[in-house]
Write a protein that holds these residues in place. Structure first.
Motif, PDB file in Angstrom:
ATOM      1  N   ILE A 115       0.840  -1.202   0.000  1.00  0.00           N
ATOM      2  CA  ILE A 115       0.000   0.000   0.000  1.00  0.00           C
ATOM      3  C   ILE A 115       0.875   1.252   0.000  1.00  0.00           C
ATOM      4  O   ILE A 115       0.658   2.186  -0.779  1.00  0.00           O
ATOM      5  N   TYR A 116       1.878   1.277   0.878  1.00  0.00           N
ATOM      6  CA  TYR A 116       2.786   2.414   0.942  1.00  0.00           C
ATOM      7  C   TYR A 116       3.558   2.576  -0.363  1.00  0.00           C
ATOM      8  O   TYR A 116       3.666   3.676  -0.912  1.00  0.00           O
ATOM      9  N   ALA A 157       5.274   5.427  -4.911  1.00  0.00           N
ATOM     10  CA  ALA A 157       5.784   5.330  -6.285  1.00  0.00           C
ATOM     11  C   ALA A 157       4.980   6.233  -7.216  1.00  0.00           C
ATOM     12  O   ALA A 157       5.550   6.881  -8.099  1.00  0.00           O
ATOM     13  N   LYS A 158       3.669   6.303  -7.014  1.00  0.00           N
ATOM     14  CA  LYS A 158       2.848   7.208  -7.827  1.00  0.00           C
ATOM     15  C   LYS A 158       3.204   8.658  -7.531  1.00  0.00           C
ATOM     16  O   LYS A 158       3.344   9.469  -8.444  1.00  0.00           O
ATOM     17  N   GLY A 161       6.714  -0.202 -10.548  1.00  0.00           N
ATOM     18  CA  GLY A 161       6.244  -0.528  -9.209  1.00  0.00           C
ATOM     19  C   GLY A 161       5.967  -2.017  -9.029  1.00  0.00           C
ATOM     20  O   GLY A 161       6.121  -2.545  -7.931  1.00  0.00           O
ATOM     21  N   TRP A 162       5.595  -2.681 -10.102  1.00  0.00           N
ATOM     22  CA  TRP A 162       5.326  -4.118 -10.044  1.00  0.00           C
ATOM     23  C   TRP A 162       6.568  -4.906  -9.615  1.00  0.00           C
ATOM     24  O   TRP A 162       6.461  -5.986  -9.038  1.00  0.00           O
ATOM     25  N   ARG A 217      17.225   7.147  -4.866  1.00  0.00           N
ATOM     26  CA  ARG A 217      17.805   7.534  -6.158  1.00  0.00           C
ATOM     27  C   ARG A 217      16.908   8.518  -6.889  1.00  0.00           C
ATOM     28  O   ARG A 217      17.377   9.514  -7.442  1.00  0.00           O
ATOM     29  N   LYS A 218      15.607   8.250  -6.876  1.00  0.00           N
ATOM     30  CA  LYS A 218      14.639   9.144  -7.518  1.00  0.00           C
ATOM     31  C   LYS A 218      14.640  10.509  -6.829  1.00  0.00           C
ATOM     32  O   LYS A 218      14.641  11.550  -7.499  1.00  0.00           O
ATOM     33  N   LEU A 219      14.661  10.518  -5.509  1.00  0.00           N
ATOM     34  CA  LEU A 219      14.686  11.777  -4.769  1.00  0.00           C
ATOM     35  C   LEU A 219      15.956  12.572  -5.073  1.00  0.00           C
ATOM     36  O   LEU A 219      15.901  13.790  -5.257  1.00  0.00           O
ATOM     37  N   GLN A 220      17.090  11.898  -5.141  1.00  0.00           N
ATOM     38  CA  GLN A 220      18.347  12.574  -5.476  1.00  0.00           C
ATOM     39  C   GLN A 220      18.302  13.170  -6.884  1.00  0.00           C
ATOM     40  O   GLN A 220      18.746  14.298  -7.105  1.00  0.00           O
TER      41      GLN A 220
END
Length: 112
Positions: free
Chosen positions: A63-64, A69-70, A77-78, A102-105
């Protein structure tokens, strides 16, 4: 000092290797005996406690992970659901956290 991202990656590798070590040990002794695996998983109240706790934790993680991810527009995400089903939460959670970091960076670097 290791970055948080690299710590998550190291924990993902450990979370992949250690559970499979026990699974391969079981398979070496018993073969692919799914009924014995489930019987031993719920052999007593303590092992059932850990099994049920893990299932609930995985559902919370899903759920989190889906909502996070969205929110961050993360792809694949799968992959984290598959990782939790084929290895376990010990692999899927730090793997997700690694790619989240990594995405946040990358987001921080592109907004500078």
């Amino acid at each position: 000092m290791m970055s948080r991202k690299n710590i998550f990656l190291l924990l993902a590798v450990i979370g992949l290797v250690v559970p499979y070590w026990f699974l391969f040990k079981f398979l070496g002794a018993n073969g692919l005996n799914v009924s014995l695996l489930i019987q031993q998983l719920f052999a007593n109240d303590i092992s059932a406690f850990f099994a049920v706790d893990l299932v609930i934790s995985i559902i919370v993680f899903w759920i989190y992970m889906v909502s996070e991810a969205k929110r961050l527009q993360m792809k694949n995400g799968w992959l984290y659901i598959l990782a939790s089903l084929t290895v376990g939460l010990s692999f899927a959670l730090p793997l997700f956290l690694y790619f989240r970091e990594r995405k946040l960076q990358n987001t921080i670097e592109t907004t500078r």
